[in-house]
Design an enzyme around this catalytic site. Structure first.
Site, PDB file in Angstrom:
ATOM      1  CB  CYS G  53      20.811 -19.068  29.019  1.00 45.31           C
ATOM      2  SG  CYS G  53      21.383 -20.809  28.206  1.00 45.31           S
ATOM      3  CG  ASP G  60      19.896 -15.633  26.288  1.00 44.20           C
ATOM      4  OD1 ASP G  60      21.149 -15.752  25.958  1.00 44.20           O
ATOM      5  OD2 ASP G  60      19.109 -16.793  26.487  1.00 44.20           O
TER       6      ASP G  60
END
Ligand SMILES: [Ca+2]
Ligand SMILES: [Ca+2]
Ligand SMILES: [Ca+2]
Ligand SMILES: [Ca+2]
Ligand SMILES: [Ca+2]
Ligand SMILES: [Ca+2]
Ligand SMILES: [Ca+2]
Ligand SMILES: [Ca+2]
Ligand SMILES: [Ca+2]
Ligand SMILES: [Ca+2]
Ligand SMILES: [Ca+2]
Ligand SMILES: [Ca+2]
Ligand SMILES: [Ca+2]
Ligand SMILES: [Ca+2]
Ligand SMILES: [Ca+2]
Ligand SMILES: [Ca+2]
Lengths: 162, 162, 162, 162, 162, 162, 162, 162, 162, 162
Positions: G53, G60
């Site tokens: 992120c 992620d």
């Protein structure tokens, strides 16, 4: 009964955690177990685990299930997240990862009982799922560990690599 | 704890394995178990197994589940892949395949406990799923084998041939 | 270890089996169990079973699961197929069918242990699933049969008739 | 072995059953168990059960699972259907329904063992699943009932009200 | 046997319940168990549980499974709904919520046995599932609690956060 | 309407087919389509396809879906099985296999429309699913092929490599 | 038709690829499409995608589906794997990742049509699934892109964050 | 609006239907469609279809889906059941069965539109799913048949023969 | 291409958001769409939505699916989370909630296209799933909205309230 | 935007509804549609529908899906529940039930578009799923009804009667 207060744990309130991507067991934190008089289970479902293959350096992926009976301490869940992140650029065999995770949590929590199960994605058409457990030596939890090992995974889940 | 080093195993680093497509148990390799002081399970999910029917010479397909408690040795996973490939043009009954695979791994690893379950695709509307297990004779793992056989597959999976 | 040879079993090589559609236990054949020194399970999944209702003469349909620990003999799978076909125009209650199938296989194989579970499709909104088992009398397999009956189907599968 | 004959049971051959929609245990009929020398299970899956809430008079819906080890008698399946229909306009709590059904079948069959599990649809976001069982007092089936209660539903099914 | 009458319970007939959204154990009500001579299970599936995180004040969501063997009292299901609603704006850890719910039901019902399992949605990629149980001290239900804890969740459900 | 007679097709009645394990399009046989005046689909589900990777020589596995609108000829299903077996020791890319299978069936059948979809198991964490189709040039079936390509696989199936 | 030869592609035969863990589009390689005269689809299922992120630096995870109609070039699958690995320590929004992947593949392949769908795991209880597509401007594939966007995901998959 | 009366259809009230087990289209009966002014669909799900292979005489099994837009007549469902039973000892190819069923229903009902889809269990690892449809010639339903054929089965179901 | 920088969005970096639990559309924030030249979809899966019934004040639960084609702006995902939280103690009909959510996002983003689908849990045995969509008036996206409405939910998901 | 007020609808606030168990269309109530300027769908999932067979008087069970585009009126959901309850002791064919439900809702709501799909449980091994729809005559919704009928159920759900 009153709920938890914000200053009981440090990690959850931190503005921006620094994420460490090589094996860092020191990020683990514990909080007090308010129900230490009762034996009960806490399970963590961690489907976003990734590490590196020590031979090929290729990323590996797994869902890790951690389940334990606490004594005086609970593992603080945000610190567990940070700890699992720290395997991101660390290389080790699947069999080693689950044993190391369990060793570090025993070290942190001195739990009555704990087990760790890793379910990895396949390489070369084969996937590997190591499972280890532990009961505090000399207690009934040691027998519990034997019992649960003896009963482990009599029904392997259906796997077709898709 | 340090991760595995590249020279601990031969198969993973090899440039191009020669794939052998008739029964070759000699391709199996072992690596050292770093957690030999602890009883734990390692499971292999192998959904890409194929052999030949000894009577009709027709290809058979199965998912093979192998689960064991190591003693001093782990089976190296790439060598296991090569070993299972070697059944590709070999003819044998389903019941024989799972027994042979287990015999070869006992020979290689001298494990405390091992079990092998094959789930084959149907021929003539019927599918066959043989399951065998083994615990080192004279130890508690022998009892474990009896216990797990007694509890084997109380819930057969739903099968409708589609 | 050598694979099976073609002349070990008669049914698989036959050009054209005559299919018999009324109860014919005589079609069952056995082959030698090459691993008789080891207790292991063989399961047959048979989702294409059909018989007739003895009262209404209406067709019934079921998935039959047969699971056994062989002694000296294995049931030859093609002959099992022919045997199950022979119920096609035979009328009997669900409870009777599974008991008869088990009786015939005990007669053929003298197995250490065997169980048969039939899961029929519903009539009038209700489906019936009889389950019987057997362990050789006076041996530990008799206890095994008791144990497995006591633990039978603690988790009935979800059924909504669709 | 001969199949069943048509005059063994009355319900299946009747032209037009009169359906009764308020609690009518007298419709239950038994037939002879031809395999009374063997302990085996018969399970009924009944996903079309409906009754009324005794407080609000609102319809309730459930899947009822009935599983038993017969002694001399089997419950005739069409009569069981009629019996379950008879709850259609009868009002009772979920906990009461499963107990009553089991009581009526004990009365009819004097079975060695029986259990009844109701899985109802939710009201106000909560669903209720009562489970009762019974083993003939003073026999090993009484122990069986205790054992099965102790092991009941360790894995509650996933429910999301959709 | 007669069904339940409307005046046996207060909550179901009330015109408009006042919903309370901060922890209110006093809303719990009990009704008489008509089958107190028999040990049986009642399970509540509650997939619409929500509370607040005590540190971040962010909403948490869970499915709560409550399963118990009643003695003289049953929990009235509408009052249980109101009780679970009362966590809506209350802040507590997942581990605390399940313990508190069980404590309040023990207080209300003095059950022979009870267990509570919470399955929460993930935060930061990890979900937490605490499970606690209780058997009346000094009775066989205490052993039952130990037995069920020892056998708890040998098969963690598949979780992928989607 | 009369059913098919045994001498209409050669493959089904053959005693023992010789299985060929390197690409052999000549084994394909056709039978007469008795409903050639009507456009209809025939689909083959072939989950037991295996070939070799042309670069590494490693086995590949796939489910192949073949769907076509026949003109005068149907592909005889046993010959299709033999044809697909013949890829067993043949090396080719996934993208090439599906195109070749379709080319060979066009050659054999001159169908109005045909499509072939291969869904392979992953290598290195990625799986590949090639899809090709064909409509007889200059007919409405050519438009049909365009239309079906434009609408192809708007909903990729969930894949997690397990 | 002859299969592929080993020297057609470089990546598959390399002894040990150097894995790069920050965005490296230059690792992508193409191979010749042998069926360029035919419009057909190739789909890649990539459930092991991970990035960071850009705001929180937190990992992620996503499954990425890539589907395209090649013109003269196919993307070589091992190089695609290396390319997707290169997002491992790269930070970007979900919406940006899928657009960038598609841009890089258009650059490499000049395909007739391409689409990329990312299905990410949730953060804060919400998951994001961006989807983009492209048809070569001024051709019928541009219309195809419009058509497929208009028909995109009319049936969102069931998601409950577990 | 009044419900149906008992004398509208013969089959449902008959005491004991004679079941015919060789192809008997004459058992089909029609009833009046009360909503003939409205185009609507009626679908029959028939998972208990069985016939014989015309070459080997071996039983075949299928789920048959029949879906139609009635004009003046509905097929009476019990007569449809009897009709499908009549294939039990009849031999025909899968492709022929679905075409014959559709022909017989067109003959009986003169429907506006009809389609029949058979999904058979595999033989030799391959299953066959023929699909045919029909729209009354010269009407918009003929276009509907073309349209539905063009859109048929863009998403083949997952099949793994288990 | 460079990734996003931390100061582009406010919400993600904030130390402790104040959560508002009554309807607060003002918390919504937008970020710049870096790929505004391309039409693509962004979907949010929101399975943790809860509001209150305006009549009974009882909590309602839903999964909300939001899918849109951005123009110049993307909705910032953390602000969307805060916005959906703000329905927690707000009372409205299911049909109103989805329309309001869509109105607020149109106001914020001026998207080319947007749709919102709510799937609520049942009350009284019935669940309600409202769906609304919008295309910018006078553009092709308005036609897209009509088209997608016309094709909406031709396959309602299976629902059994469990 | 303000939420709904309590006095807008009568049914939801009523203390104790009288449940009527024979066809009572007069219980249906409508409420104002606040978003009448926008075309949107409302779907009701009703898995707890039961009626009687008009011939045998035997209970029938179904899941009913109702989906519509409102004009000025919404059907009030509690009154819809009461209406569906009123079929409980009413006898009618499956095909008639869905047509009658749709007729009554057209009468009540004058909707732009509506469709009703019933999925019944099997009798005699066959289940019936009627589907009807309606678009306001002379408007684009009439075309919508034709379009949706033409596209109806191209993918029949898997049904195996269990
Ligand atoms: Ca799978
Ligand atoms: Ca089936
Ligand atoms: Ca079902
Ligand atoms: Ca089913
Ligand atoms: Ca569910
Ligand atoms: Ca999941
Ligand atoms: Ca996953
Ligand atoms: Ca999977
Ligand atoms: Ca899920
Ligand atoms: Ca849920
Ligand atoms: Ca399958
Ligand atoms: Ca498979
Ligand atoms: Ca299956
Ligand atoms: Ca149901
Ligand atoms: Ca469900
Ligand atoms: Ca089935």
């Amino acid at each position: 009964m009153m709920g938890r207060k914000k200053d009981e744990v440090k990690s959850l309130g931190k503005k921006e955690a620094k994420y460490i991507f090589d094996y860092a067991p020191e990020v683990l934190e514990a909080v007090q177990n308010k129900h230490a008089g009762r034996d009960y289970f806490v399970k963590f479902n961690c489907p976003e685990f990734t590490s590196l293959c020590p031979i090929t350096n290729q990323p590996d992926f797994a869902t890790i299930y951690i389940s334990y009976i606490p004594d005086e301490k609970l593992v603080e869940s945000k610190s567990l997240k940070l700890y699992l992140f720290s395997f991101r650029n660390h290389g080790d065999f699947h069999e080693d990862c689950v044993n190391i995770i369990m060793d570090d949590l025993i070290q942190l929590l001195d739990p009555k009982y704990i087990e760790v199960w890793g379910k990895f994605t396949p390489r070369g058409g084969i996937s590997i799922d190591p499972y280890c457990n532990y009961g505090r030596p000399g207690t009934k939890y040691e027998e519990m560990a034997n019992y649960r090992l003896m009963n482990h995974d009599l029904y392997p889940e259906k796997v077709d690599n898709r």
